[in-house]
Design an enzyme around this catalytic site. Sequence first.
Site, PDB file in Angstrom:
ATOM      1  N   GLN A 225       0.852  -1.180   0.000  1.00 18.11           N
ATOM      2  CA  GLN A 225       0.000   0.000   0.000  1.00 18.11           C
ATOM      3  C   GLN A 225       0.892   1.235   0.000  1.00 18.11           C
ATOM      4  OE1 GLN A 225      -2.319   0.618   3.582  1.00 18.11           O
ATOM      5  NE2 GLN A 225      -4.063  -0.172   2.476  1.00 18.11           N
TER       6      GLN A 225
ATOM      7  N   SER B 184       1.316   6.481   2.698  1.00 16.46           N
ATOM      8  CA  SER B 184       2.021   7.451   3.545  1.00 16.46           C
ATOM      9  C   SER B 184       3.246   8.018   2.835  1.00 16.46           C
ATOM     10  CB  SER B 184       2.488   6.779   4.839  1.00 16.46           C
ATOM     11  OG  SER B 184       1.402   6.189   5.487  1.00 16.46           O
TER      12      SER B 184
ATOM     13  N   GLU C 169     -10.785  -3.820   7.135  1.00 20.31           N
ATOM     14  CA  GLU C 169     -10.004  -4.514   8.159  1.00 20.31           C
ATOM     15  C   GLU C 169     -10.853  -4.886   9.368  1.00 20.31           C
ATOM     16  OE1 GLU C 169      -5.718  -3.322   9.172  1.00 20.31           O
ATOM     17  OE2 GLU C 169      -6.476  -1.617   8.055  1.00 20.31           O
TER      18      GLU C 169
ATOM     19  N   GLU D  16      -3.401   9.028  19.236  1.00 14.58           N
ATOM     20  CA  GLU D  16      -3.831  10.413  19.468  1.00 14.58           C
ATOM     21  C   GLU D  16      -4.966  10.782  18.510  1.00 14.58           C
ATOM     22  OE1 GLU D  16      -0.764   9.410  19.017  1.00 14.58           O
ATOM     23  OE2 GLU D  16       0.254   9.862  20.901  1.00 14.58           O
TER      24      GLU D  16
HETATM   25  C1  LIG Z   1       3.506  -1.136  11.406  1.00 13.37           C
HETATM   26  C2  LIG Z   1       3.154  -0.076  10.419  1.00 13.37           C
HETATM   27  C3  LIG Z   1       2.810  -0.424   9.132  1.00 13.37           C
HETATM   28  C4  LIG Z   1       2.490   0.565   8.216  1.00 13.37           C
HETATM   29  N1  LIG Z   1       2.202   0.176   6.930  1.00 13.37           N
HETATM   30  C5  LIG Z   1       1.922   1.128   6.022  1.00 13.37           C
HETATM   31  C6  LIG Z   1       1.693   0.755   4.654  1.00 13.37           C
HETATM   32  O1  LIG Z   1       1.727  -0.416   4.275  1.00 13.37           O
HETATM   33  N2  LIG Z   1       1.455   1.733   3.756  1.00 13.37           N
HETATM   34  C7  LIG Z   1       1.405   3.056   4.117  1.00 13.37           C
HETATM   35  O2  LIG Z   1       1.162   3.879   3.266  1.00 13.37           O
HETATM   36  N3  LIG Z   1       1.649   3.444   5.392  1.00 13.37           N
HETATM   37  C8  LIG Z   1       1.912   2.515   6.350  1.00 13.37           C
HETATM   38  N4  LIG Z   1       2.165   2.878   7.646  1.00 13.37           N
HETATM   39  C9  LIG Z   1       2.224   4.299   7.979  1.00 13.37           C
HETATM   40  C10 LIG Z   1       1.071   4.759   8.848  1.00 13.37           C
HETATM   41  O3  LIG Z   1      -0.108   4.849   8.110  1.00 13.37           O
HETATM   42  C11 LIG Z   1       1.498   6.107   9.446  1.00 13.37           C
HETATM   43  O4  LIG Z   1       2.605   5.882  10.277  1.00 13.37           O
HETATM   44  C12 LIG Z   1       0.397   6.739  10.249  1.00 13.37           C
HETATM   45  O5  LIG Z   1      -0.638   7.166   9.419  1.00 13.37           O
HETATM   46  C13 LIG Z   1       0.913   7.936  11.061  1.00 13.37           C
HETATM   47  O6  LIG Z   1       1.556   8.834  10.226  1.00 13.37           O
HETATM   48  P1  LIG Z   1       3.042   9.376  10.510  1.00 13.37           P
HETATM   49  O7  LIG Z   1       3.910   8.206  10.808  1.00 13.37           O
HETATM   50  O8  LIG Z   1       3.410  10.280   9.395  1.00 13.37           O
HETATM   51  O9  LIG Z   1       2.911  10.202  11.848  1.00 13.37           O
HETATM   52  P2  LIG Z   1       2.334  11.675  11.992  1.00 13.37           P
HETATM   53  O10 LIG Z   1       1.011  11.775  11.316  1.00 13.37           O
HETATM   54  O11 LIG Z   1       3.395  12.638  11.590  1.00 13.37           O
HETATM   55  O12 LIG Z   1       2.116  11.715  13.545  1.00 13.37           O
HETATM   56  C14 LIG Z   1       3.218  11.862  14.446  1.00 13.37           C
HETATM   57  C15 LIG Z   1       2.628  11.958  15.852  1.00 13.37           C
HETATM   58  O13 LIG Z   1       1.806  13.136  15.940  1.00 13.37           O
HETATM   59  C16 LIG Z   1       0.491  12.791  16.326  1.00 13.37           C
HETATM   60  N5  LIG Z   1      -0.490  13.607  15.595  1.00 13.37           N
HETATM   61  C17 LIG Z   1      -0.515  13.840  14.254  1.00 13.37           C
HETATM   62  N6  LIG Z   1      -1.575  14.612  13.958  1.00 13.37           N
HETATM   63  C18 LIG Z   1      -2.215  14.864  15.131  1.00 13.37           C
HETATM   64  C19 LIG Z   1      -3.409  15.583  15.478  1.00 13.37           C
HETATM   65  N7  LIG Z   1      -4.140  16.181  14.537  1.00 13.37           N
HETATM   66  N8  LIG Z   1      -3.796  15.580  16.782  1.00 13.37           N
HETATM   67  C20 LIG Z   1      -3.051  14.958  17.734  1.00 13.37           C
HETATM   68  N9  LIG Z   1      -1.924  14.259  17.468  1.00 13.37           N
HETATM   69  C21 LIG Z   1      -1.516  14.215  16.185  1.00 13.37           C
HETATM   70  C22 LIG Z   1       0.323  11.327  15.939  1.00 13.37           C
HETATM   71  O14 LIG Z   1      -0.650  10.692  16.729  1.00 13.37           O
HETATM   72  C23 LIG Z   1       1.715  10.779  16.207  1.00 13.37           C
HETATM   73  O15 LIG Z   1       1.869  10.481  17.573  1.00 13.37           O
HETATM   74  C24 LIG Z   1       2.499   1.925   8.591  1.00 13.37           C
HETATM   75  C25 LIG Z   1       2.847   2.284   9.898  1.00 13.37           C
HETATM   76  C26 LIG Z   1       3.181   1.301  10.804  1.00 13.37           C
HETATM   77  C27 LIG Z   1       3.561   1.720  12.209  1.00 13.37           C
END
Ligand SMILES: Cc1cc2nc3c(=O)[nH]c(=O)nc-3n(C[C@H](O)[C@H](O)[C@H](O)COP(=O)(O)OP(=O)(O)OC[C@H]3O[C@@H](n4cnc5c(N)ncnc54)[C@H](O)[C@@H]3O)c2cc1C
Length: 398
Positions: A133, A136, A251, A382
């Site tokens: 997928q 991100s 899911e 969060e």
């Molecule tokens: C095991 C795993 C598998 C994954 N597999 C895939 C995949 O196959 N394909 C894919 O595309 N992505 C994948 N992801 C990515 C996943 O979708 C993202 O990590 C997730 O959406 C969070 O985005 P980010 O990591 O950019 O964190 P951010 O969005 O940058 O967030 C960072 C921190 O800030 C907090 N935060 C952000 N916005 C807010 C808000 N508005 N209010 C309060 N807190 C906030 C979050 O809760 C987090 O603690 C995977 C992630 C993991 C951990």
Amino acid sequence: MPADTTPADIRSADIDGYRDQVRGFIADRGVPMPGEGVRVPRDAEQERAVRAWLRSLYEAGYLGAGWPAQWGGRPDHRPIHDLVLMEELIRADAYRPLDQTMLASHALIEFGSDAQRRELLPRIRGGEHIWCQLFSEPETGSDLASLRTRAEPDGDGFVVTGQKIWSTDAQWADMGMLVARTDPSINRHAGITAFVVPMNLPGIEVRPIREMTGLAEFCEVFLDRVRLDASHILGEVGGGWQVVTSGLASERAFVGANAVQLERMFADLVALAAGARLPDGTAAIEHEDVQAQLADALVRVEEVKLIVRDTVDRILIDNEHPSDGPVAKLAYTELNVALCERAMDLIASAASIDDSIADIADRWQHNFLWSRALTISGGASEIIRGIIGRQLLGLPRA
Ligand SMILES: Cc1cc2nc3c(=O)[nH]c(=O)nc-3n(C[C@H](O)[C@H](O)[C@H](O)COP(=O)(O)OP(=O)(O)OC[C@H]3O[C@@H](n4cnc5c(N)ncnc54)[C@H](O)[C@@H]3O)c2cc1C
């Protein structure tokens, strides 16, 4: 389903027989890559074994049974069968196909053209195609609608440039489900389009990311002027947001398997307490404070099992509440972290570990390192708290 069907009717109707069949199948077939935490093949041999395993689950009618009949679904399939399958795979410690391929098949069935379904669904059934997928991006996770990867019109297709990250399974995936911005001039959601992308196209580079568990399960994916034609568009141009949100909803059917996972974890916690030797040679479980902690853990496990069971009951009669998914996800993933921390405290307090529980102690250490990931994937805690607070309880934005 008759309007007055209850979850109890669904649970009791012939489910034991189905469970026995699944258990028999797993026992006869044997599982590839047994072991908690082994979520990604480490070499070509394991990869072949996983593909054959997936093929056998489809062939036996345990996977893909809920698909429309023309694509291989079974008329007697009921949603509870999916739950039973996942529960038994957890009990058998088997590789679980709760993955991007499953999400892709739902998206293809819902949004794909007939040509895409004809070409791609049989390849999923045959274990030939693993999917990843590509959603991100380095600056775009929780707020996916801000994605920047561009798909610029080019003849009857598009040319895609950008970077994706955290793409689970991308290093061995044959196909990717990509979302990219096709129209930067209109509202964030409406300007996004979904594509099905062969991962071997020129311009795609995949770099695995090694995580702190030691495994490399997800990747960075670089797209440099990747040419896609009209046959690669999934759904409507500008309709990518619907594809994204429907995939995540599919899911939900497997959330119930988390109750079995929690039962297992609690049993492992008790085993760890019994096999962890303190410096005086006694087992941790002989001590009152550890016994009190185990009692506390049991209460929390039972609470979350009830939440999960309630959610599943409503899924089974097609009567979900909007709060079900977020509440069950938050409750399970946060308890998972708490149980892992408790286990690590036990390991830290031990002078030695009985040989008989060496595997269990290893498993806890791996799960501890992995547990935070589950509070991020599929919606960070969060964000989920925000959804529960604002959207479901109607609380004002702070
Ligand atoms: C095991 C795993 C598998 C994954 N597999 C895939 C995949 O196959 N394909 C894919 O595309 N992505 C994948 N992801 C990515 C996943 O979708 C993202 O990590 C997730 O959406 C969070 O985005 P980010 O990591 O950019 O964190 P951010 O969005 O940058 O967030 C960072 C921190 O800030 C907090 N935060 C952000 N916005 C807010 C808000 N508005 N209010 C309060 N807190 C906030 C979050 O809760 C987090 O603690 C995977 C992630 C993991 C951990």
